[in-house]
Design an enzyme around this catalytic site. Structure first.
Site, PDB file in Angstrom:
ATOM      1  CG  ASP A  30      30.869  -2.367  51.229  1.00 16.59           C
ATOM      2  OD1 ASP A  30      30.820  -1.306  51.142  1.00 16.59           O
ATOM      3  OD2 ASP A  30      31.825  -3.100  50.677  1.00 16.59           O
ATOM      4  CE  LYS A  35      34.569  -0.387  54.355  1.00 10.21           C
ATOM      5  NZ  LYS A  35      34.697   0.577  53.311  1.00 10.21           N
ATOM      6  NE  ARG A 155      30.610  20.217  56.069  1.00 11.54           N
ATOM      7  CZ  ARG A 155      30.199  21.207  56.886  1.00 11.54           C
ATOM      8  NH1 ARG A 155      31.252  22.199  57.174  1.00 11.54           N
ATOM      9  NH2 ARG A 155      29.220  21.122  57.719  1.00 11.54           N
ATOM     10  CB  CYS A 264      36.201  14.167  47.635  1.00 12.23           C
ATOM     11  SG  CYS A 264      35.061  12.883  48.412  1.00 12.23           S
ATOM     12  CE  LYS A 267      36.835  10.569  43.953  1.00 10.30           C
ATOM     13  NZ  LYS A 267      35.291  10.546  43.648  1.00 10.30           N
TER      14      LYS A 267
HETATM   15  P1  NAD Z   1      34.776   4.369  50.218  1.00  7.38           P
HETATM   16  O1  NAD Z   1      35.880   3.725  49.463  1.00  7.38           O
HETATM   17  O2  NAD Z   1      34.738   4.795  51.867  1.00  7.38           O
HETATM   18  O3  NAD Z   1      33.452   3.357  50.000  1.00  7.38           O
HETATM   19  C1  NAD Z   1      33.118   2.748  48.789  1.00  7.38           C
HETATM   20  C2  NAD Z   1      32.469   1.544  49.391  1.00  7.38           C
HETATM   21  O4  NAD Z   1      31.701   0.589  48.300  1.00  7.38           O
HETATM   22  C3  NAD Z   1      33.710   0.588  49.958  1.00  7.38           C
HETATM   23  O5  NAD Z   1      32.989   0.155  51.262  1.00  7.38           O
HETATM   24  C4  NAD Z   1      33.628  -0.866  48.993  1.00  7.38           C
HETATM   25  O6  NAD Z   1      33.834  -2.043  49.538  1.00  7.38           O
HETATM   26  C5  NAD Z   1      32.226  -0.671  48.469  1.00  7.38           C
HETATM   27  N1  NAD Z   1      32.006  -1.515  47.071  1.00  7.38           N
HETATM   28  C6  NAD Z   1      32.848  -1.462  46.043  1.00  7.38           C
HETATM   29  N2  NAD Z   1      32.208  -2.018  45.041  1.00  7.38           N
HETATM   30  C7  NAD Z   1      31.103  -2.414  45.429  1.00  7.38           C
HETATM   31  C8  NAD Z   1      29.992  -3.317  44.983  1.00  7.38           C
HETATM   32  N3  NAD Z   1      30.268  -3.836  43.618  1.00  7.38           N
HETATM   33  N4  NAD Z   1      29.073  -3.769  45.554  1.00  7.38           N
HETATM   34  C9  NAD Z   1      28.710  -3.002  47.106  1.00  7.38           C
HETATM   35  N5  NAD Z   1      29.969  -2.403  47.481  1.00  7.38           N
HETATM   36  C10 NAD Z   1      30.824  -2.214  46.669  1.00  7.38           C
HETATM   37  O7  NAD Z   1      34.485   5.621  49.385  1.00  7.38           O
HETATM   38  P2  NAD Z   1      33.533   6.858  49.839  1.00  7.38           P
HETATM   39  O8  NAD Z   1      34.466   7.973  50.408  1.00  7.38           O
HETATM   40  O9  NAD Z   1      32.485   6.679  50.514  1.00  7.38           O
HETATM   41  O10 NAD Z   1      33.117   7.463  48.496  1.00  7.38           O
HETATM   42  C11 NAD Z   1      31.986   6.634  47.744  1.00  7.38           C
HETATM   43  C12 NAD Z   1      31.524   7.733  46.543  1.00  7.38           C
HETATM   44  O11 NAD Z   1      30.789   8.950  47.107  1.00  7.38           O
HETATM   45  C13 NAD Z   1      32.660   8.208  45.659  1.00  7.38           C
HETATM   46  O12 NAD Z   1      32.296   8.516  44.338  1.00  7.38           O
HETATM   47  C14 NAD Z   1      32.918   9.552  46.234  1.00  7.38           C
HETATM   48  O13 NAD Z   1      33.474  10.680  45.275  1.00  7.38           O
HETATM   49  C15 NAD Z   1      31.627  10.220  46.752  1.00  7.38           C
HETATM   50  N6  NAD Z   1      31.515  11.152  47.896  1.00  7.38           N
HETATM   51  C16 NAD Z   1      32.254  10.941  48.899  1.00  7.38           C
HETATM   52  C17 NAD Z   1      32.304  11.753  49.990  1.00  7.38           C
HETATM   53  C18 NAD Z   1      33.137  11.429  51.259  1.00  7.38           C
HETATM   54  O14 NAD Z   1      33.064  12.700  51.926  1.00  7.38           O
HETATM   55  N7  NAD Z   1      33.900  10.390  51.370  1.00  7.38           N
HETATM   56  C19 NAD Z   1      31.505  13.004  49.782  1.00  7.38           C
HETATM   57  C20 NAD Z   1      30.621  13.086  48.656  1.00  7.38           C
HETATM   58  C21 NAD Z   1      30.895  12.147  47.698  1.00  7.38           C
END
Ligand code: NAD
Length: 441
Positions: A30, A35, A155, A264, A267
């Site tokens: 990350d 984090k 979820r 999710c 958006k």
């Molecule tokens: P989040 O914001 O909690 O996590 C994203 C992470 O990516 C952050 O920790 C950020 O620091 C890191 N990041 C950003 N740029 C980076 C880079 N260049 N290199 C390394 N790390 C980097 O988001 P999330 O909720 O985990 O969602 C991530 C993706 O998964 C989204 O596309 C979301 O739609 C999808 N998703 C999320 C869920 C959910 O329940 N949260 C479920 C299914 C799908």
């Protein structure tokens, strides 16, 4: 296998820990140093039931490590999962692809041997194909850095169990080698009969956004019916029970109330509409604009109901808000309906005090001007109305008699239609819900 997980947020941290738990060697990456430090110490940087155990176990055994270096990740991994965020682009409905592009570019530059880059982030259809071309250009190994897409359906609140025991696995691939690698990654899940759907890149991307569009539509459907129930004097909870017995409909996701939020569904349906427009088929998804509108109207409706309950003006009223997270068992406040309502009510001159079992720190970071407390009784002290906005079990278990003693007026707006209403009414509370018609009068 040696796996990397790039982006260790709500999705990636859980995925990394679970992949290590099923026997892989995993490196989480990350850009957020704090984090990574927390995770490397075995501490989840957010609240997710069960994550602490899996993380402690896998970090402790050495199966799971963390870094901020994509060069190290490229050197280490045979399969790289991209789990970075795809938030809504400010001023647009489209997804912001900055993080996905940065992660893939950053990794790609260091890929010197054949490898598989697997997207898990939710992306507009066509992203995987575009990234494959981009990676072939950037990576020293060229087109032998292959792209696959493996959308995630976990979820929040159930993320660990959903990752270890998914109801299905969907992969979009361009080669049988990629398919074989992903089958090997998920071998323990396949061994217990988890359905595995192998398809092309575009279908895999579309599966995810279609699933979320369907779920959002189901919630907005019942919320639209709730408005009709209110107007006609019907009860949406009984109605949902009744239609839910039909197997073709099903009872789940028919909970009328304050509607959906989070990082999710909102958006994702907007990005889906934006992508459909680019593809020249915006009419096909025109209904999603209405789904979105119905959902946002819930928040306004709850504010209106709160105002009605206190006699027509919120000015100077003490309002207790139970819940700040966008859903229970999570500390995620992204696009939280509960917090939006709390802020809107404060704007109308009320004194708002917010309680949440886990999300207060995150909530304070987004809405610093609201008053927060970690005790339900304190939130409700001298309240003119209590709003139940996130359906934590703790709130369902509250004792209405005890709480009646601390409030100024025993008035409850159950914005989730989830409380045992009879108990509250027996304790002399006036209870209102959404779409409950005469059921609560
Ligand atoms: P989040 O914001 O909690 O996590 C994203 C992470 O990516 C952050 O920790 C950020 O620091 C890191 N990041 C950003 N740029 C980076 C880079 N260049 N290199 C390394 N790390 C980097 O988001 P999330 O909720 O985990 O969602 C991530 C993706 O998964 C989204 O596309 C979301 O739609 C999808 N998703 C999320 C869920 C959910 O329940 N949260 C479920 C299914 C799908």
């Amino acid at each position: 296998m040696r796996i990397t997980v790039i982006g260790t947020g709500y999705l990636g941290a859980v995925h990394a820990a679970c992949m290590a738990d099923i026997g892989h060697e995993v490196l989480g990456v990350d850009v957020d140093v704090a984090k990574i430090e927390a995770l490397a110490a075995g501490r989840p940087p957010f609240y997710e039931p069960g994550l602490s155990d899996v993380l402690g176990r896998t970090v402790g055994s050495g199966a799971l490590r963390f870094t901020t270096s994509l060069a190290e990740a490229a050197e280490f991994g045979d399969v790289h999962f991209v789990c970075v965020g795809t938030p809504q682009l400010p001023g647009s409905h489209a997804a912001d692809m900055t993080y996905v592009n940065a992660a893939v570019d950053g990794l790609g530059r260091h890929l010197t041997r054949p490898t598989l880059v697997v997207g898990k982030s939710t992306v507009p259809v066509g992203t995987a194909a575009a990234l494959a071309a981009r990676l072939a250009d950037i990576a020293p190994v060229g087109a032998d850095a292959e792209v696959a897409w493996n959308p995630e359906f976990l979820r929040e609140g159930f993320a660990v169990q959903d990752t270890l025991r998914p109801d299905r696995l969907v992969v979009g691939v361009r080669s049988s080698e990629a398919d074989a690698l992903l089958r090997a990654v998920y071998e323990p899940m396949l061994a217990v009969g988890t359905p595995y759907i192998c398809t092309d890149l575009a279908t895999a991307e579309l599966v995810k956004v279609s699933a979320n569009a369907f779920l959002a539509t189901k919630i907005s459907f019942i919320n639209a019916i709730a408005d009709v129930c209110d107007a006609a004097g019907g009860d949406v909870v009984t109605l949902a029970d009744a239609i839910g017995h039909d197997e073709r409909i099903g009872r789940r996701f028919l909970a009328a109330g304050l509607g959906f939020g989070g990082g999710c569904l909102p958006k994702d349906i907007r990005a889906f509409m934006a992508r459909a427009k680019e593809l020249g088929v915006s009419d096909a998804l025109g209904f999603l604009a209405e789904v979105d509108e119905i959902n946002m109207r819930r928040r306004r409706r709850v504010v209106e109901l709160a105002r009605e309950l206190v006699g027509g003006s919120l000015l100077g009223q003490n309002v207790a808000v139970l819940g700040a997270a966008f859903k229970p068992d999570s500390d995620d406040v992204r696009d939280s309906p509960a917090l939006n309502v709390a802020a809107a009510i404060q704007l109308q001159g009320a004194n708002v005090r917010v309680h949440d079992p886990e999300a207060i720190d995150n909530a304070r970071a987004v809405f610093p001007s609201l008053d927060y407390t970690r005790e339900v009784a304190k939130a409700c002290e001298r309240a003119d109305v209590v709003l139940h906005l996130t359906e934590w079990q703790e709130y369902r278990d509250l004792d209405p008699d005890t709480l009646a003693q601390v409030v100024s007026h025993p008035r409850m707006l159950d914005g989730r239609n989830a409380l045992p209403v009879d108990r509250w009414r027996a304790a002399n509370w006036t209870v209102r819900g959404l779409g409950r018609g005469r059921a609560l009068v």
